[in-house]
Motif scaffolding. Structure first.
Motif, PDB file in Angstrom:
ATOM      1  N   GLY A 139       0.806  -1.217   0.000  1.00 22.42           N
ATOM      2  CA  GLY A 139       0.000   0.000   0.000  1.00 22.42           C
ATOM      3  C   GLY A 139       0.837   1.263   0.000  1.00 22.42           C
ATOM      4  O   GLY A 139       0.322   2.350  -0.270  1.00 22.42           O
ATOM      5  N   ILE A 140       2.135   1.132   0.292  1.00 27.52           N
ATOM      6  CA  ILE A 140       3.028   2.289   0.298  1.00 27.52           C
ATOM      7  C   ILE A 140       3.819   2.308  -0.998  1.00 27.52           C
ATOM      8  O   ILE A 140       4.274   1.272  -1.473  1.00 27.52           O
ATOM      9  CB  ILE A 140       3.969   2.244   1.521  1.00 27.52           C
ATOM     10  N   PHE A 141       3.979   3.488  -1.575  1.00 28.70           N
ATOM     11  CA  PHE A 141       4.755   3.629  -2.808  1.00 28.70           C
ATOM     12  C   PHE A 141       6.239   3.591  -2.444  1.00 28.70           C
ATOM     13  O   PHE A 141       6.794   4.567  -1.930  1.00 28.70           O
ATOM     14  CB  PHE A 141       4.435   4.943  -3.518  1.00 28.70           C
ATOM     15  N   ILE A 142       6.874   2.471  -2.700  1.00 32.57           N
ATOM     16  CA  ILE A 142       8.300   2.341  -2.402  1.00 32.57           C
ATOM     17  C   ILE A 142       9.084   3.127  -3.450  1.00 32.57           C
ATOM     18  O   ILE A 142       8.853   2.968  -4.654  1.00 32.57           O
ATOM     19  CB  ILE A 142       8.733   0.865  -2.409  1.00 32.57           C
ATOM     20  N   PRO A 143      10.007   3.993  -3.026  1.00 31.40           N
ATOM     21  CA  PRO A 143      10.773   4.792  -3.994  1.00 31.40           C
ATOM     22  C   PRO A 143      11.469   3.908  -5.024  1.00 31.40           C
ATOM     23  O   PRO A 143      11.892   2.792  -4.715  1.00 31.40           O
ATOM     24  CB  PRO A 143      11.787   5.530  -3.110  1.00 31.40           C
ATOM     25  N   SER A 152      13.027   9.723   4.847  1.00 33.77           N
ATOM     26  CA  SER A 152      12.111  10.809   5.199  1.00 33.77           C
ATOM     27  C   SER A 152      10.650  10.361   5.266  1.00 33.77           C
ATOM     28  O   SER A 152       9.779  11.151   5.638  1.00 33.77           O
ATOM     29  CB  SER A 152      12.242  11.955   4.186  1.00 33.77           C
ATOM     30  N   HIS A 153      10.379   9.096   4.921  1.00 35.96           N
ATOM     31  CA  HIS A 153       9.001   8.589   4.946  1.00 35.96           C
ATOM     32  C   HIS A 153       8.655   8.156   6.372  1.00 35.96           C
ATOM     33  O   HIS A 153       9.398   7.397   7.005  1.00 35.96           O
ATOM     34  CB  HIS A 153       8.858   7.409   3.989  1.00 35.96           C
ATOM     35  N   HIS A 154       7.518   8.614   6.881  1.00 38.50           N
ATOM     36  CA  HIS A 154       7.177   8.392   8.294  1.00 38.50           C
ATOM     37  C   HIS A 154       7.039   6.917   8.646  1.00 38.50           C
ATOM     38  O   HIS A 154       7.257   6.531   9.805  1.00 38.50           O
ATOM     39  CB  HIS A 154       5.883   9.138   8.648  1.00 38.50           C
ATOM     40  N   GLU A 155       6.694   6.064   7.674  1.00 40.30           N
ATOM     41  CA  GLU A 155       6.596   4.626   7.932  1.00 40.30           C
ATOM     42  C   GLU A 155       7.909   3.917   7.615  1.00 40.30           C
ATOM     43  O   GLU A 155       8.428   3.147   8.420  1.00 40.30           O
ATOM     44  CB  GLU A 155       5.469   4.020   7.089  1.00 40.30           C
ATOM     45  N   LEU A 156       8.435   4.167   6.432  1.00 40.11           N
ATOM     46  CA  LEU A 156       9.613   3.429   5.965  1.00 40.11           C
ATOM     47  C   LEU A 156      10.850   3.725   6.792  1.00 40.11           C
ATOM     48  O   LEU A 156      11.711   2.856   6.964  1.00 40.11           O
ATOM     49  CB  LEU A 156       9.887   3.750   4.493  1.00 40.11           C
ATOM     50  N   GLN A 157      10.946   4.941   7.348  1.00 39.72           N
ATOM     51  CA  GLN A 157      12.155   5.277   8.101  1.00 39.72           C
ATOM     52  C   GLN A 157      12.246   4.530   9.424  1.00 39.72           C
ATOM     53  O   GLN A 157      13.288   4.524  10.069  1.00 39.72           O
ATOM     54  CB  GLN A 157      12.230   6.789   8.337  1.00 39.72           C
ATOM     55  N   GLN A 158      11.165   3.847   9.820  1.00 37.21           N
ATOM     56  CA  GLN A 158      11.190   3.030  11.026  1.00 37.21           C
ATOM     57  C   GLN A 158      11.556   1.568  10.746  1.00 37.21           C
ATOM     58  O   GLN A 158      11.619   0.745  11.663  1.00 37.21           O
ATOM     59  CB  GLN A 158       9.817   3.087  11.709  1.00 37.21           C
ATOM     60  N   ASN A 190      -4.458   5.873  -0.442  1.00 36.80           N
ATOM     61  CA  ASN A 190      -5.054   7.211  -0.436  1.00 36.80           C
ATOM     62  C   ASN A 190      -4.113   8.227   0.208  1.00 36.80           C
ATOM     63  O   ASN A 190      -3.939   9.341  -0.293  1.00 36.80           O
ATOM     64  CB  ASN A 190      -6.396   7.184   0.294  1.00 36.80           C
ATOM     65  N   GLU A 191      -3.483   7.824   1.310  1.00 33.85           N
ATOM     66  CA  GLU A 191      -2.522   8.709   1.971  1.00 33.85           C
ATOM     67  C   GLU A 191      -1.291   8.931   1.095  1.00 33.85           C
ATOM     68  O   GLU A 191      -0.767  10.049   1.018  1.00 33.85           O
ATOM     69  CB  GLU A 191      -2.106   8.110   3.317  1.00 33.85           C
ATOM     70  N   GLU A 192      -0.846   7.860   0.450  1.00 29.32           N
ATOM     71  CA  GLU A 192       0.347   7.945  -0.383  1.00 29.32           C
ATOM     72  C   GLU A 192       0.136   8.836  -1.605  1.00 29.32           C
ATOM     73  O   GLU A 192       1.055   9.547  -2.024  1.00 29.32           O
ATOM     74  CB  GLU A 192       0.775   6.546  -0.842  1.00 29.32           C
ATOM     75  N   MET A 193      -1.068   8.811  -2.171  1.00 27.74           N
ATOM     76  CA  MET A 193      -1.325   9.656  -3.339  1.00 27.74           C
ATOM     77  C   MET A 193      -1.247  11.134  -2.969  1.00 27.74           C
ATOM     78  O   MET A 193      -0.736  11.947  -3.753  1.00 27.74           O
ATOM     79  CB  MET A 193      -2.692   9.338  -3.949  1.00 27.74           C
ATOM     80  N   VAL A 194      -1.740  11.483  -1.789  1.00 30.60           N
ATOM     81  CA  VAL A 194      -1.642  12.875  -1.333  1.00 30.60           C
ATOM     82  C   VAL A 194      -0.177  13.270  -1.207  1.00 30.60           C
ATOM     83  O   VAL A 194       0.247  14.335  -1.687  1.00 30.60           O
ATOM     84  CB  VAL A 194      -2.379  13.066   0.010  1.00 30.60           C
ATOM     85  N   ARG A 195       0.611  12.404  -0.570  1.00 28.05           N
ATOM     86  CA  ARG A 195       2.040  12.684  -0.396  1.00 28.05           C
ATOM     87  C   ARG A 195       2.752  12.736  -1.749  1.00 28.05           C
ATOM     88  O   ARG A 195       3.574  13.625  -2.002  1.00 28.05           O
ATOM     89  CB  ARG A 195       2.669  11.589   0.476  1.00 28.05           C
ATOM     90  N   PHE A 196       2.431  11.806  -2.637  1.00 29.77           N
ATOM     91  CA  PHE A 196       3.041  11.749  -3.963  1.00 29.77           C
ATOM     92  C   PHE A 196       2.774  13.029  -4.748  1.00 29.77           C
ATOM     93  O   PHE A 196       3.681  13.592  -5.374  1.00 29.77           O
ATOM     94  CB  PHE A 196       2.490  10.538  -4.719  1.00 29.77           C
TER      95      PHE A 196
END
Length: 400
Positions: A81-85, A119-125, A351-357
């Motif tokens: 569900g997260i857009f991995i760079p 810098s991603h709030h989920e991935l950086q953890q 949905n959250e990722e599209m806003v950030r993208f």
């Protein structure tokens, strides 16, 4: 090196109380290692952070491209569900692999890749990110070699998943399978937007590449012309010869300007566009994951209904298989509930990722086009000034 700060992250006891949490990463110092077909490029990855889960304020490790691939594959499998760079492509053309330009473009792309994760709030953890940023080379190599199960299937081409989803359309046309599609207007709108964005970005990137090529060709032509005119001036009299010599010198000077601007255009305009083409591929990979999760959810729901019908028949006949069937039914219901939660989580995260993208794309594309316009303006002014300074001398020659 850009310093990233995060809200909601606990303050490290070893840092000043007023200093916000930060995680800054830079990919530097590419170096060729080995020879022949075994040769590769290594990179120095420098991490500066005050986050308590990291070992010390600064850590320097050596990584190669396959280590970055390992990190991306791990994140793709774990964070649905997260857009991995995206990562830059691996060059398959031997003669380009170790050119200075290719190495610098890859270094820049890898730096962007790891900083987007940091810098991603989920991935950086992610524990995998901490391993990547801190583990020694031997530990990193073991981590890559010990992969098993789902991690053996490296999604080198994320779009293979998407192609698998698309192939089902053919099955439907041939009557092999009943279509299972998410009938959601917002999702359909999102898919149309992503496909159109990919097409338009790819087209813009193609023409940006042509601009780079045109600048280089014009620069080379001016350099050749400058040398020829200077030789011509050496054969002429004093006034005309001097004018030709200055014309040749200006041409060679402008050639250097054009080559520098071509490099600037490549790194600050064409490469960012190419990077967003790759980013859209990652978005499409997540869209495919959502489609697969929805299909699994629907198929399990249908299986549960059929299982419930069979169970009711067994209960009516008081079959000795009833207990086993009830157990299987409860397991299926649990699987179905898990599939539903997984699908809903992917939808929420997408949905959250599209806003950030969209926010990041607006900033990054705005910067890229600003750099393009600024560079073209600088180049045009430089060219105009150079030719303008020659006019009085050339006019004097033509009127004498």
């Amino acid at each position: 090196m850009q310093q990233r700060s995060f809200s909601g992250v606990s303050q490290s006891p070893r840092s000043p109380s007023k200093q916000p949490p930060y995680l800054a990463v830079s990919v530097t110092d590419p170096a060729k290692m080995g020879n022949g077909v075994q040769a590769y490029i290594s990179y120095k990855v420098i991490t500066k952070t005050n986050l308590p889960e990291y070992q010390g304020l600064e850590k320097i490790v050596i990584r190669r491209y396959s280590d970055f691939v390992w990190l991306r594959d791990r994140l793709f499998e774990k964070y649905k569900g997260i857009f991995i760079p995206p990562l830059p492509e691996k060059s398959t053309v031997e003669k380009f692999r170790f050119t200075a330009e290719f190495i610098e473009m890859r270094r820049q792309a890898l730096d962007i890749f790891v900083n987007r994760i940091a810098s991603h709030h989920e991935l950086q953890q992610s524990e995998d990110l901490r391993i990547f940023l801190q583990a020694d080379e031997q530990t990193m190599e073991r981590a890559r070699s010990q992969e098993s199960g789902i991690f053996k299937k490296k999604p080198a081409d994320l779009m293979q998943i998407f192609k698998d989803v698309q192939s089902r359309v053919s099955d439907v046309v041939l009557g092999k399978e009943k279509p299972v599609e998410e009938l959601n207007p917002d999702f359909e709108k999102l898919k149309r937007y992503v496909f159109e964005l990919e097409d338009h970005l790819a087209e813009a990137q193609k023409h940006a590449y042509r601009l780079v090529k045109r600048h280089r060709e014009l620069g080379q032509s001016l350099s050749d012309f400058g040398r020829a005119v200077k030789l011509l001036g050496a054969c002429e009299g004093e006034a005309l010869g001097k004018a030709f010599a200055e014309l040749g010198a200006k041409s060679e000077m402008l050639s250097v300007k054009l080559q520098k601007e071509a490099q600037h255009l490549l790194m600050n305009f064409e490469e960012p566009l190419k990077d967003y083409v790759r980013a859209v591929h990652s978005v499409k990979g997540t869209i495919a994951e959502r489609a697969a999760a929805f299909r699994q959810h629907c198929e399990l729901a249908e299986t549960i209904k059929l299982k419930e019908i069979d169970l009711n028949k067994l209960r009516l006949t008081r079959s000795e298989r009833t207990a086993d069937a009830e157990h299987e039914y409860e397991e299926l219901k649990a699987d179905g509930e898990e599939a539903r939660r997984r699908f809903e989580t992917i939808v929420r995260l997408m949905n959250e990722e599209m806003v950030r993208f969209q926010e990041e794309k607006t900033l990054d594309m705005g910067l890229a086009f600003h750099e393009f316009a600024k560079g073209q303006s600088r180049l045009a002014n430089g060219i105009a000034d150079a030719w303008r300074s020659l006019l009085p001398k050339l006019e004097a020659c033509s009127s004498s």
